[in-house]
Write an enzyme that holds these catalytic residues in place. Structure first.
Site, mmCIF file in Angstrom:
data_model
loop_
_atom_site.group_PDB
_atom_site.id
_atom_site.type_symbol
_atom_site.label_atom_id
_atom_site.label_comp_id
_atom_site.label_asym_id
_atom_site.label_seq_id
_atom_site.Cartn_x
_atom_site.Cartn_y
_atom_site.Cartn_z
ATOM 1 N N GLY A 191 0.788 -1.220 0.000
ATOM 2 C CA GLY A 191 0.000 0.000 0.000
ATOM 3 C C GLY A 191 0.822 1.273 0.000
ATOM 4 N N SER A 192 0.537 2.189 -0.926
ATOM 5 C CA SER A 192 1.266 3.446 -0.955
ATOM 6 C C SER A 192 0.676 4.374 -2.002
ATOM 7 C CB SER A 192 2.746 3.205 -1.217
ATOM 8 O OG SER A 192 3.479 4.372 -0.928
ATOM 9 N N ARG A 193 1.553 5.140 -2.666
ATOM 10 C CA ARG A 193 1.085 6.194 -3.563
ATOM 11 C C ARG A 193 2.057 6.417 -4.712
ATOM 12 N NH1 ARG A 193 0.150 12.199 -1.042
ATOM 13 N NH2 ARG A 193 0.875 13.432 -2.805
#
Length: 229
Positions: A191-193
């Site tokens: 999970g991240s961006r």
């Protein structure tokens, strides 16, 4: 209607999994087997569920990419949390357009090249691990920036940003590499961006709240390549 092409050769597996996931999957499966052999049924069932969850997280489905001149595709699956004018800072020397995509743990985490061209440089920066949906996460968190120049001279940058849970950024490209739109180039674990910095003359086709898919969804098109002679 856009034509579509395979940027990467389709895999032979019915359920493709990213290479980075195999050690974790193998470890979870081995632990599950040991628990089952020891007769610890409840723990073995939990281990089996964990193994399937890890497989799902590291899934790496084949994707087709729009063959539209000047198109910039999403580098990640997820939700658009910003789309508009931004001051690029270390990622762009002047005012630019930025599209930020937040990936939850349920999204595919394999990242893809937004536009065809040549990698000018790759810059890694260590940093903090604040929540990736914060506006200052791009500069505060650990991140990896890939700068690409297209054959038309357009410059763009896409940045893998670590998050609160994400603690491993994987990038397989380096300066001088020739890259294709939609090509796999890495991933961020858990999970991240992804932030994409584009010139101001690009016409964005996404807005905040949109769900996008890596290599398939078009973020925008360079206006210069879309003009009719």
């Amino acid at each position: 209607m856009d034509e579509f092409v395979w940027s990467d050769t389709p895999g032979r597996m019915a359920f493709p999994v990213a290479k980075a996931g195999w050690p974790l999957i193998g470890g979870a499966a081995f632990a599950t087997l040991i628990l089952a052999l020891l007769g610890m049924s409840a723990l073995a069932v939990a281990g089996l569920a964990a193994t399937f969850c890890i497989c799902a997280f590291f899934r790496d489905p084949d994707r087709v990419t729009p063959n539209r001149p000047g198109a910039v595709v999403s580098p990640a699956d997820g939700k658009v949390v910003f789309a508009g004018v931004s001051q690029g800072g270390e990622f762009a020397h002047e005012e630019c357009r930025r599209v930020s995509i937040f990936m939850s743990i349920f999204n595919v985490h394999v990242n893809r090249i937004p536009a065809e061209g040549r990698v000018a440089r790759v810059v890694y920066r260590p940093g903090q691990f604040v929540a990736a949906d914060r506006s200052d996460a791009s500069h505060r968190n650990e991140h990896n920036a890939v700068f690409v120049e297209t054959d038309d001279g357009q410059k763009l940058c896409f940045v893998q940003v670590a998050g609160l849970i994400a603690r491993r950024i994987i990038c397989h490209v380096q300066a001088g590499d020739r890259v294709r739109r939609g090509q796999r180039f890495g991933m961020i674990c858990f999970g991240s961006r992804l932030d994409v910095y584009l010139p101001t003359d690009i016409s964005l086709t996404v807005s905040v709240g949109d769900q996008v898919r890596a290599g398939t969804s078009i973020l925008g098109c360079f206006t210069a390549t879309e003009r009719t002679p």
